[in-house]
Write an enzyme that holds these catalytic residues in place. Structure first.
Site, short mmCIF file in Angstrom:
data_model
loop_
_atom_site.label_atom_id
_atom_site.label_comp_id
_atom_site.label_asym_id
_atom_site.label_seq_id
_atom_site.Cartn_x
_atom_site.Cartn_y
_atom_site.Cartn_z
N ARG A 78 -14.75 23.11 100.02
CA ARG A 78 -15.92 22.39 99.49
C ARG A 78 -17.16 23.03 100.10
NH1 ARG A 78 -14.21 17.64 96.25
NH2 ARG A 78 -11.97 17.67 96.60
N GLU B 160 -20.25 21.92 100.02
CA GLU B 160 -21.20 20.95 100.55
C GLU B 160 -20.47 19.91 101.38
OE1 GLU B 160 -23.21 19.26 97.23
OE2 GLU B 160 -24.46 21.00 96.89
N ARG C 264 -15.55 14.35 105.26
CA ARG C 264 -16.40 14.24 106.44
C ARG C 264 -16.89 15.59 106.95
NH1 ARG C 264 -18.09 9.35 105.97
NH2 ARG C 264 -16.64 7.70 106.46
N HIS C 265 -17.48 16.35 106.07
CA HIS C 265 -18.20 17.56 106.47
C HIS C 265 -17.34 18.78 106.78
CE1 HIS C 265 -21.23 14.55 106.59
NE2 HIS C 265 -20.87 14.07 107.75
N GLU D 248 -11.20 6.33 102.95
CA GLU D 248 -10.36 6.94 101.91
C GLU D 248 -9.58 8.13 102.44
OE1 GLU D 248 -10.99 9.95 98.23
OE2 GLU D 248 -12.60 8.52 98.60
N SER E 205 -7.08 10.40 96.70
CA SER E 205 -7.63 10.14 95.37
C SER E 205 -6.59 10.61 94.36
CB SER E 205 -8.94 10.91 95.18
OG SER E 205 -9.51 10.61 93.93
N ARG F 228 -7.64 14.05 107.55
CA ARG F 228 -8.09 12.65 107.51
C ARG F 228 -6.94 11.69 107.81
NH1 ARG F 228 -12.74 11.07 106.27
NH2 ARG F 228 -12.21 9.07 105.33
#
Length: 542
Positions: free
Chosen positions: A314, A316, A322-323, A465, A468, A516
């Protein structure tokens, strides 16, 4: 009346408290000074010895020359014993171990204690001058080792009368031979004792008037190779390994096939701006945000059920991860017969089995994590709770939290909902499904009864979360419409859409962030703690 008699009692009590704290602080200072003097005296005593003096026992210790480490002589590695395996059953047996010199404590001229660590397990070793076996020069050699150096130790296992507080193994090795395989630098950029210290310990020291070193997160990441040697970090990444293995073994047992998809693709797999774009020999390309498109193409390829464990990217900062700009995805795709609940059923069984396995097989690792980062064990049900998005919204409204009916939940709303779910249902792991279509990717199937909603779901741990998922659109014409509506250039994903023209079954799947899962299961506060060498918007090294 004297001034002392007229003094306010509260002020007097305050002064007494201050004096008490000052006395404690001074006592701690003197104790630390005394320990330093003892170590300095012992070091000075051993410094009077010369390793260069003729020593008939010189063959029993020293630095191993490089030529001996260049795979010079084949040998039976069975002669080495793992530190983890050292126990009372080996009493009076001679063993050879290899590990890091975690602590080195000289005691006078003729004795030194070493604590040797191998992969998180530690054992105390005693180097004591003995006629015909251990010379004073060997004691000096041991005392002069740098911490974190790698050494081979040969000695006899003994059982001390008192418990050993500074080591995991409750035996002691009486050293007979000691060789340094690789010397660490004399001064390490971070002290492992400091890096392993908990916030609780630091706060208690402050209250007692003593200041301990706190190693901040950026410093840890700058010297990550040292940081990951702490017991908590060893525990974190062994837990992470177990999560990935439990994920793989469960899915294999359910008839899934492991696949490996390309990470360099022609177009965005998810839309939006969070894409790493690059030039591929004159053609525009990007790093895969997920293996989504190729997972679905594999289903069209008649695999039926597939999964993948691999990196995704990712460009961004992403709320979901979380970054982290690069993280590890645990991805699943499968045919469904009638309903997307079939996918949720797999999630339910998979994660309950995974949590059970972690609690059963990773007790020591979880204890190591908890000793530095205290956390409560995760609360979860045998049959995972499922709520519709509308039910979740209503729970929030009932306590005064207003949510846009067809918008997404923000961080605060998700955490609040997690708190409400825990209070009402007694679980920190649950599924929220039937999300608004507007907040889902283009390949998500709308609900049959209301196209404003979708056959999709998110899964939460401790109010955050981790998953997904959804039923996918498998009709090519409809897929083109959805892609265009989401601003995706259909030409860049033409091969993906074409794969559905050759016959595609209804299917669905989900993606999980490995880091996560570990972060939230262990109750950690920063995802960088569960990424071995994290890549974020400001970090691409080490």
């Amino acid at each position: 009346m004297s001034s002392s008699e007229s003094q306010d009692p509260a002020a007097a009590a305050s002064e007494a408290q201050i004096s008490k704290k000052a006395a404690k602080k001074e006592a701690a200072k003197q104790d630390k000074l005394r320990r330093r003097q003892e170590i300095a005296a012992a070091s000075a005593a051993t410094a009077n010895l010369s390793v260069d003096e003729a020593d008939p026992l010189a063959a029993n210790y020293g630095d191993v020359p490089l030529v001996e480490l260049q795979s010079k002589t084949p040998t039976d590695v069975g002669e080495w014993t793992r530190v983890e395996a050292l126990g009372p059953a080996l009493e009076n047996k001679t063993v050879v171990i290899r590990g890091r010199a975690q602590t080195i404590r000289p005691v006078g001229k003729k004795m030194a204690f070493l604590v040797i660590r191998e992969h998180g397990y530690t054992v105390q070793c005693l180097v004591q001058a003995q006629p015909d076996t251990v010379s004073p020069q060997m004691v000096k050699f041991a005392a002069a080792l740098n911490r974190e150096s790698i050494v081979d130790v040969e000695g006899v296992v003994s059982i001390p009368a008192a418990p050993i507080k500074g080591a995991t193994q409750q035996v002691e090795i009486q050293v007979r031979k000691l060789y340094c395989i690789s010397r660490a630098v004399p001064t390490l950029p971070i002290n492992l004792e400091d890096a392993a210290r908990s916030e609780v310990e630091i706060e208690k020291a402050l209250q007692a008037g003593e200041q301990l070193v706190r190693v901040n997160q950026d410093t840890r990441l700058n010297f990550r190779v040292l940081d990951v040697r702490t017991p908590a970090n060893q525990g974190i990444f062994r837990v992470q390994s177990h999560v990935a293995n439990a994920f793989r073994q469960f899915l294999l047992s359910e008839g899934f096939c492991e696949i490996h998809t390309p990470k360099l693709i022609a177009g965005s797999s998810e839309g939006g701006a969070s894409v790493f774009r690059l030039d591929y020999k004159g053609q525009p390309a990007c790093l895969a945000q997920s293996p989504q498109l190729h997972k679905q193409m594999s289903i069209c390829g008649d695999f039926g059920r597939v999964f993948e464990i691999g990196p995704v990217f990712r460009a961004e900062d992403s709320y979901t991860h979380r970054h982290l700009c690069e993280f590890t995805g645990l991805d699943v795709e499968m045919e469904i017969k009638k309903h997307y609940f079939e996918v949720m059923d797999v999630v339910d069984r998979l994660f309950v089995a995974m949590f059970d396995s972690l609690n059963q097989h990773c007790k020591k690792d979880l204890e190591a994590v908890g000793s530095q980062y205290p956390f409560e064990p995760l609360k979860y049900l045998r049959n995972t709770l499922r709520l519709t998005y509308e039910e979740g919204i209503q729970m929030l409204k009932d306590v005064g939290v207003e949510i846009e009916p067809f918008g997404d939940l923000n961080t605060e709303a998700e955490r609040k909902l997690g708190q409400l779910v825990l209070e009402k249902y007694g679980t920190e792991f649950y599924i929220l499904h039937r999300y608004p279509l507007a907040v889902r990717p283009f390949y998500t199937m709308p609900c049959y009864d209301n196209p404003s909603y979708s056959n999709s779901f998110d899964v939460f741990i401790r109010g955050e979360e981790i998953i997904s998922g959804a039923q996918r659109v498998h009709v090519p014409e409809f897929l083109e419409q959805r892609a265009a509506a989401c601003g995706i250039d259909v030409k860049t994903i033409s091969t993906y859409i074409d794969s559905f023209r050759y016959g595609a079954p209804p299917h669905g799947g989900f993606g999980v962030g490995l880091e996560r899962v570990v972060m939230l299961f262990c109750g950690l506060n920063n995802i960088r703690k569960t990424s071995l060498f994290p890549r974020d918007p400001l970090r691409i090294a080490p």
